[in-house]
Design a protein around this motif. Structure first.
Motif, mmCIF file in Angstrom:
data_model
loop_
_atom_site.group_PDB
_atom_site.id
_atom_site.type_symbol
_atom_site.label_atom_id
_atom_site.label_comp_id
_atom_site.label_asym_id
_atom_site.label_seq_id
_atom_site.Cartn_x
_atom_site.Cartn_y
_atom_site.Cartn_z
ATOM 1 N N ARG A 100 62.002 8.276 42.872
ATOM 2 C CA ARG A 100 62.414 9.416 42.043
ATOM 3 C C ARG A 100 61.201 10.181 41.494
ATOM 4 N NH1 ARG A 100 67.278 9.397 37.953
ATOM 5 N NH2 ARG A 100 68.231 9.501 39.983
ATOM 6 N N ARG A 101 60.256 9.450 40.892
ATOM 7 C CA ARG A 101 59.074 10.118 40.333
ATOM 8 C C ARG A 101 58.153 10.630 41.430
ATOM 9 N NH1 ARG A 101 55.937 6.925 36.330
ATOM 10 N NH2 ARG A 101 54.980 8.917 35.871
ATOM 11 N N ALA A 102 58.044 9.915 42.558
ATOM 12 C CA ALA A 102 57.213 10.397 43.673
ATOM 13 C C ALA A 102 57.771 11.702 44.222
ATOM 14 C CB ALA A 102 57.122 9.342 44.768
ATOM 15 N N ALA A 103 59.094 11.799 44.266
ATOM 16 C CA ALA A 103 59.714 13.039 44.742
ATOM 17 C C ALA A 103 59.277 14.208 43.869
ATOM 18 C CB ALA A 103 61.233 12.903 44.736
ATOM 19 N N ARG A 104 59.273 14.001 42.567
ATOM 20 C CA ARG A 104 58.927 15.070 41.635
ATOM 21 C C ARG A 104 57.422 15.303 41.553
ATOM 22 N NH1 ARG A 104 57.693 14.778 36.377
ATOM 23 N NH2 ARG A 104 58.399 12.637 36.184
ATOM 24 N N MET A 105 56.633 14.240 41.492
ATOM 25 C CA MET A 105 55.197 14.380 41.237
ATOM 26 C C MET A 105 54.363 14.646 42.487
ATOM 27 S SD MET A 105 54.584 11.569 38.235
ATOM 28 C CE MET A 105 52.869 12.041 37.990
ATOM 29 N N ILE A 106 54.882 14.279 43.655
ATOM 30 C CA ILE A 106 54.130 14.508 44.897
ATOM 31 C C ILE A 106 54.811 15.563 45.758
ATOM 32 C CG2 ILE A 106 53.170 13.431 46.982
ATOM 33 C CD1 ILE A 106 53.091 10.788 45.484
ATOM 34 N N GLY A 107 56.107 15.732 45.597
ATOM 35 C CA GLY A 107 56.830 16.722 46.390
ATOM 36 C C GLY A 107 57.366 16.139 47.683
ATOM 37 N N LEU A 108 58.078 15.030 47.568
ATOM 38 C CA LEU A 108 58.597 14.346 48.748
ATOM 39 C C LEU A 108 60.098 14.146 48.651
ATOM 40 C CD1 LEU A 108 55.873 11.568 48.933
ATOM 41 C CD2 LEU A 108 56.033 13.581 50.406
ATOM 42 N N LYS A 109 60.724 14.019 49.802
ATOM 43 C CA LYS A 109 62.127 13.626 49.894
ATOM 44 C C LYS A 109 62.171 12.319 50.675
ATOM 45 C CE LYS A 109 64.602 18.015 49.878
ATOM 46 N NZ LYS A 109 65.508 18.859 50.648
ATOM 47 N N PHE A 110 63.107 11.471 50.321
ATOM 48 C CA PHE A 110 63.260 10.170 50.972
ATOM 49 C C PHE A 110 64.673 10.070 51.557
ATOM 50 C CE2 PHE A 110 60.093 9.773 47.650
ATOM 51 C CZ PHE A 110 59.046 9.154 48.313
#
Length: 153
Positions: free
Chosen positions: A114-124
């Protein structure tokens, strides 16, 4: 895993807001972001780029696929404003692709999806963190980069 960037209009608006807020007293409350002020290698133009602040093995880093990262190839001076305080630093582009992939995977693991999606700009889309080889492929395809920052001596 996929690279995901918000709409361009939103990014432009946020950049304008962050350029004003980060160096102000209000910037102390926005420790997730930092402002990089540096001079372009070829153009001599002065840039002020707001980015997410990442800590990697104790180092302050910027993780980005943006073209401005190339200004740090071989090292360049940069003024970093973080938590309302500006520090003269030296930024160096991490050139080793395997190291870049490891840094991205380590940050994803530390942050969680969740935080990686927001802070790095990724979708999983697979609902899981990727394997190192998947990160390496995405990093190659999307030109992911890491700028490592250290206090200027």
């Amino acid at each position: 895993m996929e690279w995901h960037q918000p709409p361009a209009a939103l990014v432009r608006t946020m950049n304008v807001v962050l350029r004003g807020v980060l160096p102000s007293p209000l910037g102390r409350g926005v420790g997730e972001f930092m402002l990089l002020a540096f001079t372009g290698r070829r153009t001599g133009q002065r840039y002020r780029v707001p980015v997410t602040a990442h800590r990697v093995a104790g180092d302050l880093c910027a993780l980005t696929p943006a073209g401005w990262r190339l200004n740090f190839r071989g090292g360049a001076d940069v003024d970093v404003t973080l938590a309302g305080r500006t520090t003269p630093m030296r930024g160096v582009l991490v050139e080793d692709r395997a190291e870049v992939a490891r840094i991205y995977l380590d940050r994803m693991t530390e942050l969680g999806m969740r935080r990686a999606a927001r802070m790095i700009g990724l979708k999983f889309p697979l609902g899981r963190l990727p394997a190192l080889d998947e990160v390496a492929e995405l990093a190659r395809r999307e030109h992911f980069g890491v700028v490592r920052l250290s206090v200027r001596t």
